[in-house]
Enzyme design. Structure first.
Site, PDB file in Angstrom:
ATOM      1  N   HIS A   1      28.702  12.152-108.072  1.00  0.00           N
ATOM      2  CA  HIS A   1      29.981  11.667-107.540  1.00  0.00           C
ATOM      3  C   HIS A   1      29.801  10.226-107.049  1.00  0.00           C
ATOM      4  O   HIS A   1      29.631   9.992-105.850  1.00  0.00           O
ATOM      5  CB  HIS A   1      30.462  12.561-106.399  1.00  0.00           C
ATOM      6  CG  HIS A   1      30.720  13.975-106.810  1.00  0.00           C
ATOM      7  ND1 HIS A   1      31.966  14.423-107.164  1.00  0.00           N
ATOM      8  CD2 HIS A   1      29.888  15.035-106.943  1.00  0.00           C
ATOM      9  CE1 HIS A   1      31.905  15.699-107.488  1.00  0.00           C
ATOM     10  NE2 HIS A   1      30.642  16.103-107.358  1.00  0.00           N
ATOM     11  N   ASN A  19      41.528   7.921-100.027  1.00  0.00           N
ATOM     12  CA  ASN A  19      41.483   7.195-101.302  1.00  0.00           C
ATOM     13  C   ASN A  19      42.471   7.726-102.335  1.00  0.00           C
ATOM     14  O   ASN A  19      42.639   7.146-103.406  1.00  0.00           O
ATOM     15  CB  ASN A  19      40.065   7.141-101.875  1.00  0.00           C
ATOM     16  CG  ASN A  19      39.549   8.504-102.332  1.00  0.00           C
ATOM     17  OD1 ASN A  19      40.295   9.388-102.728  1.00  0.00           O
ATOM     18  ND2 ASN A  19      38.233   8.667-102.283  1.00  0.00           N
ATOM     19  N   ILE A  68      42.618  10.099-104.445  1.00  0.00           N
ATOM     20  CA  ILE A  68      42.174  10.506-105.776  1.00  0.00           C
ATOM     21  C   ILE A  68      41.398  11.821-105.659  1.00  0.00           C
ATOM     22  O   ILE A  68      40.560  11.982-104.770  1.00  0.00           O
ATOM     23  CB  ILE A  68      41.261   9.432-106.409  1.00  0.00           C
ATOM     24  CG1 ILE A  68      42.068   8.196-106.775  1.00  0.00           C
ATOM     25  CG2 ILE A  68      40.560   9.981-107.657  1.00  0.00           C
ATOM     26  CD1 ILE A  68      43.066   8.382-107.911  1.00  0.00           C
ATOM     27  N   HIS A  75      35.456   9.885-109.708  1.00  0.00           N
ATOM     28  CA  HIS A  75      35.198  10.802-108.585  1.00  0.00           C
ATOM     29  C   HIS A  75      33.974  11.663-108.868  1.00  0.00           C
ATOM     30  O   HIS A  75      33.126  11.847-107.988  1.00  0.00           O
ATOM     31  CB  HIS A  75      36.417  11.697-108.340  1.00  0.00           C
ATOM     32  CG  HIS A  75      36.179  12.789-107.344  1.00  0.00           C
ATOM     33  ND1 HIS A  75      36.433  12.646-106.003  1.00  0.00           N
ATOM     34  CD2 HIS A  75      35.694  14.046-107.486  1.00  0.00           C
ATOM     35  CE1 HIS A  75      36.128  13.760-105.371  1.00  0.00           C
ATOM     36  NE2 HIS A  75      35.677  14.627-106.256  1.00  0.00           N
ATOM     37  N   ARG A 104      32.160  50.205 -81.149  1.00  0.00           N
ATOM     38  CA  ARG A 104      32.722  48.925 -80.680  1.00  0.00           C
ATOM     39  C   ARG A 104      32.682  48.865 -79.152  1.00  0.00           C
ATOM     40  O   ARG A 104      32.446  47.807 -78.567  1.00  0.00           O
ATOM     41  CB  ARG A 104      34.148  48.735 -81.189  1.00  0.00           C
ATOM     42  CG  ARG A 104      35.139  49.775 -80.715  1.00  0.00           C
ATOM     43  CD  ARG A 104      36.568  49.456 -81.091  1.00  0.00           C
ATOM     44  NE  ARG A 104      37.464  50.543 -80.726  1.00  0.00           N
ATOM     45  CZ  ARG A 104      38.692  50.387 -80.263  1.00  0.00           C
ATOM     46  NH1 ARG A 104      39.187  49.173 -80.101  1.00  0.00           N
ATOM     47  NH2 ARG A 104      39.436  51.431 -79.967  1.00  0.00           N
ATOM     48  N   GLU A 153      40.255  32.967 -88.329  1.00  0.00           N
ATOM     49  CA  GLU A 153      38.952  33.553 -88.623  1.00  0.00           C
ATOM     50  C   GLU A 153      38.024  32.597 -89.369  1.00  0.00           C
ATOM     51  O   GLU A 153      36.828  32.530 -89.079  1.00  0.00           O
ATOM     52  CB  GLU A 153      39.121  34.843 -89.438  1.00  0.00           C
ATOM     53  CG  GLU A 153      39.794  35.983 -88.693  1.00  0.00           C
ATOM     54  CD  GLU A 153      41.303  35.999 -88.908  1.00  0.00           C
ATOM     55  OE1 GLU A 153      41.937  37.004 -88.565  1.00  0.00           O
ATOM     56  OE2 GLU A 153      41.842  34.984 -89.429  1.00  0.00           O
ATOM     57  N   PHE A 158      38.901  41.591 -92.190  1.00  0.00           N
ATOM     58  CA  PHE A 158      39.198  40.163 -92.168  1.00  0.00           C
ATOM     59  C   PHE A 158      37.939  39.299 -92.255  1.00  0.00           C
ATOM     60  O   PHE A 158      38.027  38.072 -92.175  1.00  0.00           O
ATOM     61  CB  PHE A 158      40.008  39.808 -90.924  1.00  0.00           C
ATOM     62  CG  PHE A 158      41.316  40.550 -90.859  1.00  0.00           C
ATOM     63  CD1 PHE A 158      42.139  40.625 -91.970  1.00  0.00           C
ATOM     64  CD2 PHE A 158      41.706  41.195 -89.697  1.00  0.00           C
ATOM     65  CE1 PHE A 158      43.339  41.316 -91.920  1.00  0.00           C
ATOM     66  CE2 PHE A 158      42.894  41.898 -89.641  1.00  0.00           C
ATOM     67  CZ  PHE A 158      43.726  41.960 -90.762  1.00  0.00           C
ATOM     68  N   HIS A 201      44.315  47.315 -93.893  1.00  0.00           N
ATOM     69  CA  HIS A 201      43.402  47.094 -92.770  1.00  0.00           C
ATOM     70  C   HIS A 201      42.125  47.933 -92.871  1.00  0.00           C
ATOM     71  O   HIS A 201      41.279  47.856 -91.989  1.00  0.00           O
ATOM     72  CB  HIS A 201      44.103  47.424 -91.445  1.00  0.00           C
ATOM     73  CG  HIS A 201      45.000  46.324 -90.960  1.00  0.00           C
ATOM     74  ND1 HIS A 201      45.983  45.782 -91.736  1.00  0.00           N
ATOM     75  CD2 HIS A 201      45.053  45.659 -89.771  1.00  0.00           C
ATOM     76  CE1 HIS A 201      46.624  44.846 -91.054  1.00  0.00           C
ATOM     77  NE2 HIS A 201      46.065  44.737 -89.870  1.00  0.00           N
ATOM     78  N   ARG A 243      36.018  52.065 -84.792  1.00  0.00           N
ATOM     79  CA  ARG A 243      37.138  52.171 -83.852  1.00  0.00           C
ATOM     80  C   ARG A 243      37.090  53.512 -83.134  1.00  0.00           C
ATOM     81  O   ARG A 243      37.333  53.610 -81.938  1.00  0.00           O
ATOM     82  CB  ARG A 243      38.466  52.046 -84.604  1.00  0.00           C
ATOM     83  CG  ARG A 243      39.694  52.300 -83.725  1.00  0.00           C
ATOM     84  CD  ARG A 243      40.969  52.264 -84.564  1.00  0.00           C
ATOM     85  NE  ARG A 243      42.165  52.354 -83.757  1.00  0.00           N
ATOM     86  CZ  ARG A 243      42.796  53.480 -83.466  1.00  0.00           C
ATOM     87  NH1 ARG A 243      42.312  54.631 -83.931  1.00  0.00           N
ATOM     88  NH2 ARG A 243      43.883  53.473 -82.723  1.00  0.00           N
TER      89      ARG A 243
END
Length: 704
Positions: free
Chosen positions: A39, A201, A203, A281, A376, A437, A463, A499, A548
């Site tokens: 680059h 730039n 680009i 580039h 948990r 997250e 997640f 979930h 859980r």
């Protein structure tokens, strides 16, 4: 090498400065041309800005790249790695001209993108766009927290623990969604030690950025609460160094807000025919273009990697002298601080040495057998116990603190002094990451890179997908980040398949260097956390996968149960039905059931049922495959005997990661499709995750 000398009215700009910029431009062209790929365009055009930052604004010492008093420089546009490598070379870091010739070659100190721990002077691994700027926000956070721990009463700008974080970023960084998360958070936190220069730039690889975006970037950052400045092009089309210098001076003086300078540039300036082109580039400019550019710059077009020894000596001598002077000044301030703060000095020495307080090992909570505790919640209790001994342990959750159990009781919130929120503290322990997250994971990398902090961040396991790019970089850099991923299976119940993580454990275990811990009960949870935080802890990042729902706490070392202390090995014999005649000595079990997390209880219940049928089942709890795989073969064989081919793996997820252990004769009991919306009990029954199903599989393997 010769060049036309350009005087900049606002700043001292000598002929050596001008020649250094020309040298940087030519080296960037030559290195990409030698490699045949890379680059070049951005590195060529950014040379004046990089030289200005390194020579006038960045506090650093080439003789000591890890000096604690240094500012941090992050090249977020990591594809332009030559921008950084050449500045390090010209400043006298341990990089040579041969290293630049070896750009992108195997084993060189100049890989395609900067890699932390590989090249001296590189502060973080960058390449995936947006990661650098988000990691830099974490660095700024870490600096504020650590200053508050070590030198909280010093006036602004007077502490040896004050330093700035400079970032050079590109259009690609700004377009990536993570930069929006990072920018919003940094503005909210008023991180005045952060200075970003945005190389505007216009680009990208496909052409003009007008193809994809038309937003007003400055207005966006003003809305975030940043100090925003704009620098246009110089009259000749080059970067306006004088205006950029003024902007950086204003940014350095602004200590109540993060700063961003929107700096206009022309990619590949001043290369004839390559300026403002997408091709420049990401492709070598070509021999003809390089020769033409050298002629424009007043350089002999028939030479390559031609650096004046006298110029290089003057540049490195000046940079080393400035670094040495800054280092001496800092040493004096540090020594004065150490004399007046013996407790702070002792803490710093411990953190630097990665030591532990004497009371840490005995602080681990122990949970009573035959109770019911979700892992948990057990993790939350263990985290609080650890935090009482380890001030370096800090973090929070992406707006799920009550669910992830990541809040340290009685702790203040990491918020600026201007915040009206109760418990706000610029050096607070609990970070309210917001629903960000991806940024949270990248910022944790920045915090961990200081070497003094142990950051953690929590969300639901499903997640973790939002975090994955930054988690991967943590594994690549071997950073001690800690992920708290709860609600780890269909056991979360009625929230349904969106979930309920199914493929996530297998996917995360596929990341080299990431340890995934899915403890089977509360005591395994605490033991595993103490291993991670302790002296023999993991060499890289660790993710905890936590339930859980409540799980039974097993007896420890009695009634056929092994000790949870063995969880540090990653896999161990958790339960085996006692033999009818103990005097007969040990014998291999008839079947081995390997389970993790909430499914260990199912395996134990199945083993008890099988014992009534005269089938001897061994339950192996496997909280961490990575730790188990690291054990020697003798230990692994003692837990899962090679002679026992009747093996069953039980985990509430896809089974593809277990076949190396269970073999062709084994069975995998898991969830091979997305979940459903129902109670946890209904879902476990529906998907066949029951003790009866495990026992039936064992009987089938026994031919019964």
């Amino acid at each position: 090498m010769t060049s036309t000398y350009v005087q900049h009215a606002h700043i001292p700009w000598t002929e050596d400065d001008q020649r250094a910029v020309t040298t940087a431009r030519v080296l960037a062209m030559d290195a990409v041309q030698e490699a045949g790929h890379g680059h070049p365009g951005t590195a060529v055009s950014l040379a004046p800005a990089a030289h200005l930052i390194f020579r006038r604004f960045l506090r650093h010492d080439p003789a000591d790249p890890r000096w604690r008093g240094r500012d941090r420089f992050v090249l977020s546009c990591g594809h332009s790695s030559l921008t950084l490598y050449i500045q390090l070379y010209l400043a006298g870091y341990p990089l040579t001209l041969d290293d630049l010739r070896a750009y992108r070659k195997r084993g060189s100190l100049t890989p395609a993108h900067p890699e932390w721990g590989h090249t001296p002077g590189v502060e973080t691994t960058t390449g995936p766009l947006g990661q650098g700027i988000a990691t830099a926000v974490g660095m700024a956070m870490g600096a504020r927290r650590e200053r508050g721990l070590l030198d909280p009463d010093a006036p602004e700008g007077t502490s040896p623990f004050d330093h700035r974080v400079f970032v050079l970023c590109s259009d690609g960084d700004i377009q990536e969604g993570i930069s929006a998360e990072a920018g919003s958070f940094a503005g909210h936190q008023r991180l005045g030690n952060l200075v970003v220069v945005y190389d505007d730039n216009r680009i990208s690889i496909e052409g003009s950025t007008d193809l994809a975006t038309s937003e007003d970037v400055g207005a966006r950052y003003e809305a975030y609460g940043w100090h925003v400045q704009r620098v246009g092009l110089a009259a000749d089309g080059d970067i306006d160094v004088s205006a950029l210098s003024r902007a950086l001076e204003e940014a350095a003086a602004e200590t109540t807000r993060p700063s961003i300078v929107l700096m206009r540039s022309i990619i590949s300036w001043p290369v004839p025919g390559a300026q403002n082109t997408a091709k420049s580039h990401g492709s070598a400019l070509g021999a003809d273009a390089v020769r033409a550019a050298k002629s424009v710059l007043g350089v002999n077009p028939d030479t390559a990697f031609d650096v004046s020894a006298d110029l290089h000596d003057r540049l490195t001598s000046a940079a080393r002298a400035a670094g040495s002077a800054a280092h001496r000044e800092w040493d004096a301030a540090f020594d004065a601080w150490a004399r007046g703060n013996p407790d702070g000095r002792a803490l710093l020495d411990r953190l630097t040495a990665k030591g532990l307080p004497a009371a840490f090992e005995d602080a681990r909570p122990v949970f009573a057998a035959d109770t019911q505790v979700a892992t948990r919640k057990a993790f939350g209790r263990a985290l609080n116990a650890a935090a009482a001994e380890l001030p370096e342990l800090w973090g929070g959750s992406s707006d799920l603190g009550d669910s992830n159990n990541t809040t340290v009781e009685g702790s203040s919130s990491f918020l600026p002094a201007s915040s009206a929120q109760p418990g706000a503290d610029p050096a607070g322990r609990t970070v309210h990451w917001g629903i960000r997250e991806h940024f949270m994971a990248a910022a944790m990398n920045g915090i961990a890179l200081s070497g003094l902090s142990r950051p953690y961040g929590g969300t639901f396991l499903v997640f973790s997908d939002y975090m994955r790019p930054a988690v991967r970089l943590a594994a690549l850099m071997k950073l001690p980040t800690l992920y708290v991923w709860t609600h780890d299976s269909i056991g979360l119940g009625e929230d349904g398949p969106t979930h309920q993580p199914v493929e996530h454990l297998a996917s995360l275990r596929a990341i080299p260097g990431l340890d995934i811990v899915r403890p089977g009960d509360a005591n395994e949870t605490a033991v595993a956390l103490w291993k991670v935080l302790g002296a023999a802890g993991s060499a890289g990042p660790t993710g905890f996968s936590l339930s859980r729902q409540d799980l039974p706490v097993f007896p420890d070392g009695t009634d056929g149960f092994g000790s949870a202390a063995e969880a540090v090995r990653g896999g161990y014999v958790r339960y085996e039905a006692p033999v009818a005649d103990p005097s007969a000595g040990p014998a291999d079990p008839d079947v081995v059931v390997i389970a993790t997390g909430s499914e260990v209880q199912l395996a134990v219940a199945a083993a008890r049922a099988l014992a009534a049928d005269g089938i001897r089942a061994r339950v192996v709890s496997m909280p961490c495959r990575e730790w188990f795989d690291a054990q020697d073969a003798a230990y692994r064989d003692s837990v899962i005997p090679p002679t026992v081919r009747r093996r069953i793996a039980v985990e509430a997820g896809v089974g593809q990661g277990w076949y190396d252990l269970i073999g062709l004769d084994g069975r995998s009991i898991g969830v091979q499709e997305f979940g459903a919306s129902a109670s946890a009990a209904e879902l476990y029954e529906h998907f066949g995750l029951t003790a009866d199903a495990v026992a039936s599989a064992a009987r089938e393997l026994m031919g019964r």
